[in-house]
Design a protein around this motif. Structure first.
Motif, PDB file in Angstrom:
ATOM      1  N   THR A  52       0.715  -1.103   0.091  1.00  0.00           N
ATOM      2  CA  THR A  52      -0.126  -0.202   0.088  1.00  0.00           C
ATOM      3  C   THR A  52       0.818   1.364   0.186  1.00  0.00           C
ATOM      4  N   PRO A  53       0.889   2.076  -1.103  1.00  0.00           N
ATOM      5  CA  PRO A  53       1.628   3.438  -1.006  1.00  0.00           C
ATOM      6  C   PRO A  53       1.429   4.265   0.075  1.00  0.00           C
ATOM      7  N   ILE A  54       2.165   5.057   0.480  1.00  0.00           N
ATOM      8  CA  ILE A  54       1.981   6.018   1.486  1.00  0.00           C
ATOM      9  C   ILE A  54       0.829   6.727   1.256  1.00  0.00           C
ATOM     10  N   ALA A  55       0.783   7.164   0.034  1.00  0.00           N
ATOM     11  CA  ALA A  55      -0.400   8.262  -0.203  1.00  0.00           C
ATOM     12  C   ALA A  55      -1.692   7.769  -0.164  1.00  0.00           C
ATOM     13  N   GLU A  56      -1.610   6.174  -0.081  1.00  0.00           N
ATOM     14  CA  GLU A  56      -3.159   5.613  -0.173  1.00  0.00           C
ATOM     15  C   GLU A  56      -3.551   5.425   1.313  1.00  0.00           C
ATOM     16  N   LEU A  57      -2.620   5.201   2.227  1.00  0.00           N
ATOM     17  CA  LEU A  57      -2.707   4.941   3.672  1.00  0.00           C
ATOM     18  C   LEU A  57      -4.147   5.959   4.027  1.00  0.00           C
ATOM     19  N   PRO A  58      -5.110   5.333   4.610  1.00  0.00           N
ATOM     20  CA  PRO A  58      -6.253   6.088   4.924  1.00  0.00           C
ATOM     21  C   PRO A  58      -6.063   7.363   6.174  1.00  0.00           C
ATOM     22  N   SER A  59      -5.149   7.040   7.093  1.00  0.00           N
ATOM     23  CA  SER A  59      -4.630   7.960   8.094  1.00  0.00           C
ATOM     24  C   SER A  59      -3.926   9.111   7.356  1.00  0.00           C
ATOM     25  N   ILE A  60      -3.048   8.558   6.357  1.00  0.00           N
ATOM     26  CA  ILE A  60      -2.260   9.842   5.704  1.00  0.00           C
ATOM     27  C   ILE A  60      -3.254  10.845   4.665  1.00  0.00           C
TER      28      ILE A  60
END
Length: 226
Positions: A52-60
């Motif tokens: 899961t790419p960082i930009a797709e993490l729900p918290s981010i």
């Protein structure tokens, strides 16, 4: 000790926070067992980021939206969790800082949530999260100059209106940075995404367990907000 201004709660009703206060900490270099756990968590987090790419993490995603809402360009000003994750992905490791710093960073990369660790003796009274009026002083880490936040920016301020974190969870102040003389710590973990209540609770539980294990002499209390 830590609170949200009424306007922040109105503007960002999804905000959830976990607060830990530790009295009697000893903030020396991290012990080998803690270092091993931190290194192990970095490896586990890197594997997760391959899926899961960082930009797709729900918290981010949620923090990026919040930054945009108060006028901070999220690709220019990364929230603390995103900055750590990007450093890990790009450089392959996050160096050890200290016992308190490593505990905070370990929990941050495990849960992809910003974790701020403050020296309570550098704070006058408590901390309020509010919109800045632009006159509040901020002592930037690594700089001898005092600056001011932008009007409307979300900041952490103490009872004397000194800023201890700018752009919410972007950068902390030198005034309350932890160091070898820190004896009283305030730790704050926050989230804004759909499952933030449960994720912040899990992160707070992790912080409590790590403080019990690696700061056994400290008196610890925790609280969840709002």
């Amino acid at each position: 000790m830590f609170r949200y201004d009424r306007q922040i709660l109105a503007d960002f009703p999804a905000i959830r926070a976990g607060v830990l206060v530790a009295e009697g900490v000893v903030n020396g270099p991290a012990a080998a067992p803690l270092t091993d756990r931190f290194v192990g968590q970095q490896s586990a987090t890197k594997r997760r980021l391959e899926e899961t790419p960082i930009a797709e993490l729900p918290s981010i995603v949620a923090w990026r939206r919040a930054f945009s809402r108060f006028g901070a360009k999220p690709t220019q000003y990364r929230n603390a969790a995103e900055a750590l994750l990007r450093r890990l992905a790009k450089q392959g490791e996050i160096p050890s800082i200290s016992t308190l710093g490593d505990i905070g960073n370990l929990v941050s990369i495990r849960h992809a949530l910003p974790v701020a660790v403050f020296d309570l003796d550098g704070i006058d009274g408590g901390i309020t999260v509010r919109h800045a009026d632009g006159t509040e002083p901020f002592a930037d880490l690594g700089s001898s100059e005092t600056t001011n936040p932008e009007p409307g920016e979300v900041v952490f301020v103490d009872d004397q209106a000194r800023v201890h974190a700018r752009r919410w969870c972007w950068r902390q102040s030198a005034d309350s940075a932890t160091g070898p003389n820190t004896r009283r710590a305030l730790v704050v973990v926050e989230g804004l995404h759909e499952t933030a209540r449960d994720d912040v609770a899990a992160a707070l539980a992790d912080l409590g367990d790590l403080y019990v294990e690696y700061q056994p002499q400290a008196e610890i209390s925790t609280q969840r907000l709002p």
